[in-house]
Design a protein around this motif. Structure first.
Motif, PDB file in Angstrom:
ATOM      1  N   ARG A   1      14.381   1.304  -0.524  1.00 15.80           N
ATOM      2  CA  ARG A   1      13.133   0.550  -0.762  1.00 15.80           C
ATOM      3  C   ARG A   1      12.025   1.444  -1.297  1.00 15.80           C
ATOM      4  O   ARG A   1      11.200   0.994  -2.117  1.00 15.80           O
ATOM      5  N   TYR A   2      11.967   2.703  -0.898  1.00 20.83           N
ATOM      6  CA  TYR A   2      10.861   3.571  -1.291  1.00 20.83           C
ATOM      7  C   TYR A   2      11.308   4.827  -2.036  1.00 20.83           C
ATOM      8  O   TYR A   2      10.773   5.142  -3.105  1.00 20.83           O
ATOM      9  N   VAL A   3      12.270   5.555  -1.474  1.00 20.01           N
ATOM     10  CA  VAL A   3      12.599   6.866  -2.024  1.00 20.01           C
ATOM     11  C   VAL A   3      13.216   6.734  -3.409  1.00 20.01           C
ATOM     12  O   VAL A   3      12.738   7.340  -4.387  1.00 20.01           O
ATOM     13  N   ARG A   4      14.281   5.974  -3.527  1.00 24.07           N
ATOM     14  CA  ARG A   4      14.977   5.870  -4.814  1.00 24.07           C
ATOM     15  C   ARG A   4      14.096   5.287  -5.920  1.00 24.07           C
ATOM     16  O   ARG A   4      14.041   5.856  -7.028  1.00 24.07           O
ATOM     17  N   PRO A   5      13.371   4.183  -5.670  1.00 25.62           N
ATOM     18  CA  PRO A   5      12.483   3.688  -6.737  1.00 25.62           C
ATOM     19  C   PRO A   5      11.411   4.700  -7.140  1.00 25.62           C
ATOM     20  O   PRO A   5      11.069   4.811  -8.324  1.00 25.62           O
ATOM     21  N   ALA A   6      10.875   5.445  -6.168  1.00 26.48           N
ATOM     22  CA  ALA A   6       9.846   6.432  -6.496  1.00 26.48           C
ATOM     23  C   ALA A   6      10.411   7.544  -7.367  1.00 26.48           C
ATOM     24  O   ALA A   6       9.748   8.013  -8.310  1.00 26.48           O
ATOM     25  N   LEU A   7      11.620   7.987  -7.077  1.00 26.86           N
ATOM     26  CA  LEU A   7      12.236   9.042  -7.875  1.00 26.86           C
ATOM     27  C   LEU A   7      12.523   8.561  -9.291  1.00 26.86           C
ATOM     28  O   LEU A   7      12.300   9.290 -10.268  1.00 26.86           O
ATOM     29  N   LEU A   8      13.017   7.344  -9.433  1.00 25.50           N
ATOM     30  CA  LEU A   8      13.291   6.802 -10.766  1.00 25.50           C
ATOM     31  C   LEU A   8      12.000   6.657 -11.569  1.00 25.50           C
ATOM     32  O   LEU A   8      11.959   6.968 -12.764  1.00 25.50           O
TER      33      LEU A   8
ATOM     34  N   THR B   1      11.075   2.824 -16.927  1.00 27.57           N
ATOM     35  CA  THR B   1      10.271   1.614 -16.980  1.00 27.57           C
ATOM     36  C   THR B   1      10.679   0.704 -15.828  1.00 27.57           C
ATOM     37  O   THR B   1      11.873   0.435 -15.649  1.00 27.57           O
ATOM     38  N   PRO B   2       9.727   0.227 -15.024  1.00 27.11           N
ATOM     39  CA  PRO B   2      10.102  -0.620 -13.879  1.00 27.11           C
ATOM     40  C   PRO B   2      10.855  -1.868 -14.332  1.00 27.11           C
ATOM     41  O   PRO B   2      10.465  -2.525 -15.302  1.00 27.11           O
ATOM     42  N   ALA B   3      11.915  -2.162 -13.620  1.00 28.68           N
ATOM     43  CA  ALA B   3      12.683  -3.373 -13.913  1.00 28.68           C
ATOM     44  C   ALA B   3      12.096  -4.541 -13.133  1.00 28.68           C
ATOM     45  O   ALA B   3      11.529  -4.351 -12.056  1.00 28.68           O
ATOM     46  N   PRO B   4      12.200  -5.756 -13.660  1.00 27.32           N
ATOM     47  CA  PRO B   4      11.738  -6.919 -12.895  1.00 27.32           C
ATOM     48  C   PRO B   4      12.477  -7.005 -11.560  1.00 27.32           C
ATOM     49  O   PRO B   4      13.649  -6.635 -11.452  1.00 27.32           O
ATOM     50  N   ALA B   5      11.783  -7.459 -10.537  1.00 26.34           N
ATOM     51  CA  ALA B   5      12.413  -7.599  -9.223  1.00 26.34           C
ATOM     52  C   ALA B   5      13.583  -8.571  -9.307  1.00 26.34           C
ATOM     53  O   ALA B   5      13.528  -9.577 -10.014  1.00 26.34           O
ATOM     54  N   GLU B   6      14.649  -8.242  -8.598  1.00 23.53           N
ATOM     55  CA  GLU B   6      15.798  -9.144  -8.515  1.00 23.53           C
ATOM     56  C   GLU B   6      15.538 -10.119  -7.373  1.00 23.53           C
ATOM     57  O   GLU B   6      15.364  -9.725  -6.224  1.00 23.53           O
TER      58      GLU B   6
ATOM     59  N   GLU C   1       0.833  -1.198   0.000  1.00 27.42           N
ATOM     60  CA  GLU C   1       0.000   0.000   0.000  1.00 27.42           C
ATOM     61  C   GLU C   1       0.871   1.253   0.000  1.00 27.42           C
ATOM     62  O   GLU C   1       0.537   2.256  -0.651  1.00 27.42           O
ATOM     63  N   ALA C   2       1.992   1.207   0.720  1.00 26.91           N
ATOM     64  CA  ALA C   2       2.911   2.348   0.705  1.00 26.91           C
ATOM     65  C   ALA C   2       3.427   2.601  -0.709  1.00 26.91           C
ATOM     66  O   ALA C   2       3.479   3.752  -1.172  1.00 26.91           O
ATOM     67  N   ASP C   3       3.786   1.526  -1.420  1.00 28.13           N
ATOM     68  CA  ASP C   3       4.224   1.682  -2.807  1.00 28.13           C
ATOM     69  C   ASP C   3       3.144   2.351  -3.651  1.00 28.13           C
ATOM     70  O   ASP C   3       3.412   3.273  -4.428  1.00 28.13           O
ATOM     71  N   THR C   4       1.918   1.884  -3.518  1.00 25.49           N
ATOM     72  CA  THR C   4       0.808   2.411  -4.313  1.00 25.49           C
ATOM     73  C   THR C   4       0.562   3.883  -4.019  1.00 25.49           C
ATOM     74  O   THR C   4       0.383   4.702  -4.939  1.00 25.49           O
ATOM     75  N   LEU C   5       0.551   4.241  -2.732  1.00 19.75           N
ATOM     76  CA  LEU C   5       0.280   5.627  -2.367  1.00 19.75           C
ATOM     77  C   LEU C   5       1.391   6.565  -2.819  1.00 19.75           C
ATOM     78  O   LEU C   5       1.132   7.675  -3.292  1.00 19.75           O
ATOM     79  N   ILE C   6       2.633   6.120  -2.693  1.00 23.04           N
ATOM     80  CA  ILE C   6       3.744   6.958  -3.154  1.00 23.04           C
ATOM     81  C   ILE C   6       3.642   7.176  -4.661  1.00 23.04           C
ATOM     82  O   ILE C   6       3.765   8.305  -5.158  1.00 23.04           O
TER      83      ILE C   6
END
Length: 402
Positions: A311-318, A324-329, A11-16
């Motif tokens: 986990r949150y800040v850097r992915p949100a900025l990118l 384009t989201p990269a597949p999870a490692e 949910e945090a990912d979605t809201l961000i």
């Protein structure tokens, strides 16, 4: 301020993602494009290759089922020369790698398979050439107008090569936002200042800035403010007026000196959430300024701060840059590690490849969220769901690299 129930990590990912502002697009010269996020579609300027291209040094001939054993030299075709024409089945044109295939030729014989005899070349005994050999056919890689690069790609070395080869001298890329990282706390001093009693040196802002700069975010400033609500408010007002992203470290929990949430809301920053059901980093706060600024407030403990940043800040900025989201490692644990019964756990790990080529992660748990001395022996953290017992060896988990 009333305590809110923590939300889940998804949910945090979605809201961000829902509240992040777009940072726009800018155009840069090709030399400045590496490491940026592409924000345009790039089409092939021409056929690739743009002509039938010689792939070996040697001679170009007209193929026939029963080849001549010797060929008179009728000219030379070097890379970059205008196209030559071969006349006669028993003649050849000397060619170099990268040259245009001469007109009238459909076979290249490598220099290793011929012997020079004055002004002629003789085939090595027993060698039988094939029609079309060592010719890179025009358009065989891709035709003119084909899509080569899509918006959202990270521009690395292969992408730079394609941009240059197709005449893209200026490139549309995601505009880098201005970011301010603010460390809060009476106990903090700068790296070059002497330590007084009860003091520690600032490190969270340095670590988070490094994490962002490694991913292209180079418009970063770092500041420090003491645990005073008025001074925090003044600092926030100034930085909100000059930056698109604020990242605060410390003062975000529920203690009597944790002034950050109240100070943010007093400056018109609307809270989106406060507290995530995770360990470490549970008190994380996220909101949006009156001008659309993204504001992240993370705990002051070093492990918590860095986990929240990657986990949150850097992915949100990118993502806001248009990446384009990269597949999870994904990695496989090579040893059991404790989990929390109700909270998502982020556990530091050392990553290695086993004898079968599988990516393995060895847990290196931090003893507390302030224990960051062991982090240089790790490559990132794995995300583990709440459980009634430890995550066992063999568990597959998402990896977030430092």
């Amino acid at each position: 301020m009333p305590m809110t129930e923590p939300i889940g990590v998804a949910e945090a990912d979605t809201l961000i993602a829902r509240h992040m502002p777009p940072f726009g697009i800018e155009r840069v010269g090709l030399d400045q494009a590496a490491g940026r996020i592409l924000r345009q579609t790039v089409l092939a300027e021409h056929d690739h290759p743009p002509f039938d291209r010689v792939m070996m040094d040697g001679i170009a001939v007209r193929w026939r089922e029963t080849p001549a054993r010797a060929y008179a030299t009728a000219g030379v075709q070097l890379a970059g020369m205008a196209r030559q024409t071969l006349a006669g089945e028993d003649a050849c044109i000397e060619v170099t790698t990268g040259a245009m295939l001469p007109a009238g030729c459909d076979c290249v014989i490598p220099v290793e398979q011929v012997e020079r005899e004055g002004e002629a070349y003789r085939l090595v005994n027993g060698y039988q050439p094939a029609r079309g050999q060592f010719i890179h056919v025009r358009g065989s890689d891709c035709p003119a107008g084909a899509t080569l690069l899509a918006s959202g790609m990270l521009i690395g070395a292969p992408e730079m090569a394609l941009l240059a080869a197709n005449g893209v001298a200026t490139v549309a890329v995601g505009a880098i936002p201005s970011i301010a990282i603010v460390s809060t706390g009476d106990e903090l001093v700068a790296v070059d200042e002497p330590l007084g009693e009860g003091q520690i040196r600032r490190s969270n802002d340095v670590a988070m800035a490094a994490s962002l700069r490694r991913h292209g975010f180079d418009r970063v400033v770092r500041e420090h403010v003491v645990d005073d609500e008025a001074r925090i408010g003044d600092t926030l007002a100034r930085l909100l007026a000059t930056h698109e992203v604020l990242i605060l470290s410390g003062g975000v929990s529920m203690g009597q000196r944790d002034h950050v949430p109240a100070a943010l809301e007093a400056q018109g920053v609307r809270r989106v959430f406060h507290r995530i059901a995770q360990k470490p980093g549970k008190p994380m706060w996220f909101g949006v300024g009156s001008q659309g600024q993204a504001v992240f407030a993370v705990p002051g403990n070093p492990v918590s701060a860095l986990v929240c940043a990657i986990r949150y800040v850097r992915p949100a900025l990118l993502a806001a840059l248009g990446m384009t989201p990269a597949p999870a490692e994904m990695v496989c644990l090579d040893a059991a590690v404790d989990t929390h019964s109700m909270l998502t756990s982020f556990v530091p790990v050392h990553v290695h490849t086993d004898a079968q080529g599988m990516l393995r992660a060895h847990p290196v748990p931090a003893r507390t969220s302030g224990d960051f001395a062991s982090l240089p022996r790790t490559h990132g953290v794995v995300q583990l769901a709440p459980g009634l017992g430890p995550a066992l060896a063999g568990t597959v988990a998402k990896l977030y690299r430092w």
